[in-house]
Scaffold this motif. Structure first.
Motif, mmCIF file in Angstrom:
data_model
loop_
_atom_site.group_PDB
_atom_site.id
_atom_site.type_symbol
_atom_site.label_atom_id
_atom_site.label_comp_id
_atom_site.label_asym_id
_atom_site.label_seq_id
_atom_site.Cartn_x
_atom_site.Cartn_y
_atom_site.Cartn_z
ATOM 1 N N GLY A 21 0.792 -1.223 0.000
ATOM 2 C CA GLY A 21 0.000 0.000 0.000
ATOM 3 C C GLY A 21 0.827 1.277 0.000
ATOM 4 O O GLY A 21 0.360 2.332 0.423
ATOM 5 N N ILE A 22 2.051 1.199 -0.498
ATOM 6 C CA ILE A 22 2.945 2.369 -0.538
ATOM 7 C C ILE A 22 2.868 3.007 -1.919
ATOM 8 O O ILE A 22 3.175 2.361 -2.926
ATOM 9 C CB ILE A 22 4.391 1.959 -0.212
ATOM 10 N N PRO A 23 2.458 4.278 -1.991
ATOM 11 C CA PRO A 23 2.382 4.960 -3.293
ATOM 12 C C PRO A 23 3.767 5.048 -3.937
ATOM 13 O O PRO A 23 4.761 5.349 -3.267
ATOM 14 C CB PRO A 23 1.859 6.356 -2.950
ATOM 15 N N HIS A 24 3.815 4.781 -5.223
ATOM 16 C CA HIS A 24 5.079 4.789 -5.951
ATOM 17 C C HIS A 24 4.802 5.010 -7.434
ATOM 18 O O HIS A 24 3.658 4.964 -7.872
ATOM 19 C CB HIS A 24 5.812 3.458 -5.748
ATOM 20 N N GLN A 25 5.872 5.239 -8.167
ATOM 21 C CA GLN A 25 5.775 5.339 -9.621
ATOM 22 C C GLN A 25 7.074 4.819 -10.216
ATOM 23 O O GLN A 25 8.107 4.822 -9.544
ATOM 24 C CB GLN A 25 5.482 6.767 -10.055
ATOM 25 N N GLU A 37 7.236 13.826 -17.332
ATOM 26 C CA GLU A 37 7.122 15.160 -16.733
ATOM 27 C C GLU A 37 6.105 15.173 -15.594
ATOM 28 O O GLU A 37 6.330 15.806 -14.556
ATOM 29 C CB GLU A 37 6.754 16.189 -17.805
ATOM 30 N N GLU A 38 5.002 14.476 -15.776
ATOM 31 C CA GLU A 38 3.977 14.392 -14.740
ATOM 32 C C GLU A 38 4.497 13.632 -13.521
ATOM 33 O O GLU A 38 4.200 13.995 -12.378
ATOM 34 C CB GLU A 38 2.697 13.749 -15.285
ATOM 35 N N MET A 39 5.274 12.598 -13.743
ATOM 36 C CA MET A 39 5.863 11.847 -12.627
ATOM 37 C C MET A 39 6.784 12.744 -11.796
ATOM 38 O O MET A 39 6.745 12.714 -10.564
ATOM 39 C CB MET A 39 6.647 10.645 -13.140
ATOM 40 N N VAL A 40 7.610 13.517 -12.476
ATOM 41 C CA VAL A 40 8.513 14.436 -11.769
ATOM 42 C C VAL A 40 7.696 15.444 -10.972
ATOM 43 O O VAL A 40 7.986 15.709 -9.802
ATOM 44 C CB VAL A 40 9.475 15.140 -12.750
ATOM 45 N N VAL A 51 3.827 11.520 -4.682
ATOM 46 C CA VAL A 51 4.223 10.117 -4.661
ATOM 47 C C VAL A 51 5.595 10.041 -3.991
ATOM 48 O O VAL A 51 6.567 10.584 -4.514
ATOM 49 C CB VAL A 51 4.273 9.534 -6.094
ATOM 50 N N PRO A 52 5.693 9.368 -2.832
ATOM 51 C CA PRO A 52 6.937 9.409 -2.061
ATOM 52 C C PRO A 52 8.060 8.493 -2.553
ATOM 53 O O PRO A 52 9.218 8.718 -2.227
ATOM 54 C CB PRO A 52 6.500 8.996 -0.657
ATOM 55 N N VAL A 53 7.733 7.458 -3.337
ATOM 56 C CA VAL A 53 8.762 6.533 -3.809
ATOM 57 C C VAL A 53 8.802 6.586 -5.331
ATOM 58 O O VAL A 53 7.803 6.357 -6.000
ATOM 59 C CB VAL A 53 8.487 5.082 -3.335
#
Length: 155
Positions: A21-25, A37-40, A51-53
Motif C-alpha cells: 500500500g505504498i504509493p510509488h511510480q 514530466e507528470e511523474m517528476v 508520490v513518495p517513492v
C-alpha cells in the motif's frame, strides 16, 4: 529515489510496494515524455497527490531530472561505471536541495554485487589519484595500478 539497471527488478519492487500500500511510480526508457514530466511533478509536489517513492531505471532516470524532494537515494544494483551511479545520485543533489541526502547501495555478501562494488572502489581510487591531485598523483600509484592504467585490453 530507487535506481536499478533492470526494469524487471523495478517492476518486482513496484509490485511489493503496491502490496504494502505504498504509493510509488516507475520511470523507465519506455515512459512517454508527458508521463515522465507528470511523474517528476508528482514526486516534487507538496500536494496530496505526492508520490513518495520514485523507482527509476538507471539509464532513463539517471540524467536530466531535478528530484530535490528526495532525501534518500537507493541503488539496488551496481553499474560498472561509477560515474553513471554518481550522475543518478546527483538527481537529488541539485539547486534547491534543502535536506541532507543519504545514499544507500544494496550489496549482498558473496554475490557479484559485492565484486562489482570492489571494482568500483578501485576505479574511483584510481580516477581520484590520476585526476584529483594533479601530476604528482601518478607518482603515488603502485606498480600494479600504473600497469592497469596503461595496459591495452581487447575491445
Amino acid at each position: 529515489l530507487v535506481f536499478t539497471q533492470y526494469v524487471e527488478m523495478a517492476r518486482l519492487v513496484a509490485r511489493h510496494l503496491a502490496t504494502a500500500g505504498i504509493p510509488h511510480q516507475l520511470l523507465h526508457g519506455g515512459t512517454p515524455v508527458r508521463e515522465r514530466e507528470e511523474m517528476v511533478r508528482r514526486f516534487q509536489s507538496d500536494d496530496a497527490d505526492r508520490v513518495p517513492v520514485f523507482l527509476l531505471s538507471l539509464k532513463a532516470g539517471g540524467t536530466g531530472l531535478n528530484l530535490t524532494r528526495a532525501d534518500h537515494v537507493i541503488h539496488l544494483d551496481r553499474w560498472w561505471n561509477p560515474a553513471v551511479e554518481d550522475q543518478a545520485t546527483d538527481r537529488a543533489y541539485r539547486i534547491g536541495q534543502t535536506k541532507p541526502v543519504q545514499v544507500h547501495r544494496m550489496v549482498t555478501r558473496g554475490t557479484i554485487e559485492e565484486r562489482v562494488g570492489l571494482l568500483l572502489k578501485r576505479k574511483r581510487s584510481l580516477a581520484d589519484a590520476v585526476l584529483g591531485r594533479g601530476e604528482a598523483a601518478l607518482t603515488e600509484l603502485s606498480d600494479d595500478e600504473l600497469r592497469d592504467l596503461v595496459s591495452l585490453r581487447p575491445a
